[in-house]
Design a protein around this motif. Structure first.
Motif, short mmCIF file in Angstrom:
data_model
loop_
_atom_site.label_atom_id
_atom_site.label_comp_id
_atom_site.label_asym_id
_atom_site.label_seq_id
_atom_site.Cartn_x
_atom_site.Cartn_y
_atom_site.Cartn_z
N GLY A 125 0.78 -1.22 0.00
CA GLY A 125 0.00 0.00 0.00
C GLY A 125 0.82 1.28 0.00
O GLY A 125 0.26 2.37 -0.18
N VAL A 126 2.13 1.18 0.19
CA VAL A 126 2.96 2.39 0.32
C VAL A 126 2.92 3.24 -0.95
O VAL A 126 3.00 4.47 -0.88
CB VAL A 126 4.41 2.03 0.71
CG1 VAL A 126 5.15 1.37 -0.44
CG2 VAL A 126 5.16 3.27 1.18
N ASN A 127 2.77 2.61 -2.10
CA ASN A 127 2.71 3.39 -3.34
C ASN A 127 1.32 3.96 -3.60
O ASN A 127 1.20 4.98 -4.29
CB ASN A 127 3.14 2.53 -4.53
CG ASN A 127 4.63 2.25 -4.51
OD1 ASN A 127 5.43 3.06 -4.08
ND2 ASN A 127 5.01 1.06 -4.97
N GLU A 128 0.29 3.33 -3.05
CA GLU A 128 -1.08 3.75 -3.33
C GLU A 128 -1.56 4.89 -2.44
O GLU A 128 -2.38 5.70 -2.87
CB GLU A 128 -2.03 2.55 -3.20
CG GLU A 128 -1.89 1.53 -4.31
CD GLU A 128 -0.65 0.63 -4.17
OE1 GLU A 128 -0.19 0.43 -3.02
OE2 GLU A 128 -0.14 0.15 -5.20
N VAL A 129 -1.09 4.96 -1.20
CA VAL A 129 -1.57 6.01 -0.30
C VAL A 129 -1.07 7.37 -0.76
O VAL A 129 -0.10 7.48 -1.52
CB VAL A 129 -1.14 5.75 1.16
CG1 VAL A 129 -1.69 4.42 1.66
CG2 VAL A 129 0.37 5.83 1.32
N THR A 130 -1.74 8.42 -0.31
CA THR A 130 -1.30 9.77 -0.66
C THR A 130 -0.17 10.20 0.26
O THR A 130 -0.25 10.02 1.48
CB THR A 130 -2.48 10.77 -0.56
OG1 THR A 130 -3.53 10.31 -1.41
CG2 THR A 130 -2.05 12.16 -0.99
N LYS A 131 0.88 10.73 -0.35
CA LYS A 131 2.02 11.25 0.40
C LYS A 131 1.96 12.77 0.36
O LYS A 131 2.15 13.38 -0.69
CB LYS A 131 3.35 10.78 -0.22
CG LYS A 131 3.75 9.36 0.11
CD LYS A 131 2.99 8.28 -0.59
CE LYS A 131 3.28 8.17 -2.06
NZ LYS A 131 2.62 7.01 -2.70
N TYR A 132 1.66 13.39 1.51
CA TYR A 132 1.66 14.85 1.62
C TYR A 132 3.03 15.27 2.12
O TYR A 132 3.50 14.77 3.14
CB TYR A 132 0.58 15.32 2.59
CG TYR A 132 -0.82 15.03 2.12
CD1 TYR A 132 -1.48 15.89 1.24
CD2 TYR A 132 -1.49 13.88 2.54
CE1 TYR A 132 -2.76 15.61 0.79
CE2 TYR A 132 -2.78 13.60 2.09
CZ TYR A 132 -3.40 14.46 1.22
OH TYR A 132 -4.68 14.18 0.78
N VAL A 133 3.67 16.17 1.40
CA VAL A 133 5.06 16.53 1.68
C VAL A 133 5.15 18.03 1.93
O VAL A 133 4.75 18.83 1.09
CB VAL A 133 5.98 16.15 0.49
CG1 VAL A 133 7.42 16.42 0.84
CG2 VAL A 133 5.77 14.69 0.09
N LEU A 134 5.70 18.40 3.09
CA LEU A 134 5.94 19.81 3.38
C LEU A 134 7.30 20.19 2.81
O LEU A 134 8.32 19.66 3.23
CB LEU A 134 5.92 20.07 4.89
CG LEU A 134 6.12 21.53 5.30
CD1 LEU A 134 4.95 22.38 4.81
CD2 LEU A 134 6.29 21.65 6.80
N SER A 135 7.28 21.09 1.84
CA SER A 135 8.52 21.51 1.21
C SER A 135 8.35 22.88 0.58
O SER A 135 7.32 23.16 -0.03
CB SER A 135 8.95 20.51 0.13
OG SER A 135 10.11 20.96 -0.52
N THR A 136 9.37 23.70 0.71
CA THR A 136 9.37 24.99 0.04
C THR A 136 10.21 24.94 -1.23
O THR A 136 10.28 25.91 -1.97
CB THR A 136 9.94 26.09 0.96
OG1 THR A 136 11.26 25.72 1.36
CG2 THR A 136 9.06 26.27 2.18
#
Length: 197
Positions: A80-91
């Motif tokens: 499932g690691v590829n299917e879930v949404t990854k929200y990334v904090l980045s500037t």
């Protein structure tokens, strides 16, 4: 509203840096990468199954870089690691070839995400992001795997920026190798008093 859950492997002195391997995060001369390896056993493996259950991720950029370079090719170890949404904090980073990545710019974006509908948001690693979330009182649960080792130096889970809060234990396990796996739920304000009265 989504819960924000911090999952962390930590030492007795609170170090969380590079638990998985020597090359994971050698920044600032850290030389103990992979310090969790000697403590794996059947009990910890069973408890980890819950921690690895699918949920969306909220990640800092440095942890995202580590995940992005590893997990797309090793997803059989974390279904499932590829299917879930990854929200990334980045500037600095705004896109990725890894599937289902969304980039956030600041705390307001995280607050809006937390207020939205969806699964819980699990944070792995991401020490700077965790510090930021604690400063803004946005952490609902800590799932900590406390290892019986001290390292003296390294990135730490807690510093002086956390807002005072009380927590209760939701569940816990002590493994045969001395790892305390404990889940804490936020329980309101800190209460004080005088011992013995």
């Amino acid at each position: 509203m989504r819960k924000i859950i911090v999952l962390s492997f930590i030492t007795l002195d609170g170090v969380m840096q590079a638990p998985g391997g020597p090359e994971e995060d050698p920044s600032n001369g850290f030389k103990y990468g992979g310090w969790t390896a000697p403590y794996g056993d059947e009990e910890s493996g069973k408890a980890m199954q819950k921690q690895l259950e699918p949920a969306d991720f909220l990640l800092g950029r440095k942890t995202f870089d580590i995940f992005e370079s590893y997990w797309p090719q090793h997803a059989e170890h974390w279904p499932g690691v590829n299917e879930v949404t990854k929200y990334v904090l980045s500037t600095t980073v705004t896109q990725s070839g890894w599937s289902n990545c969304v980039f956030l710019k600041g705390v307001d974006d995280i607050k809006n995400l937390k207020q939205s509908e969806g699964s819980d948001l699990k944070i792995w690693g991401s020490s700077e992001l965790v510090q930021l979330l604690m400063q803004h009182d946005l952490v609902d649960e800590f799932w900590l795997n406390i290892h019986p080792v001290t390292l003296g130096k390294g990135k730490r889970l807690f510093n002086d920026g956390a807002i005072p809060a009380a927590f209760t234990i939701a569940e816990s396990t002590i493994t045969s190798k001395g790892v305390i796996m404990v889940n804490y739920n936020k329980a309101g304000d800190v209460k004080t008093g005088t011992v013995g009265e």
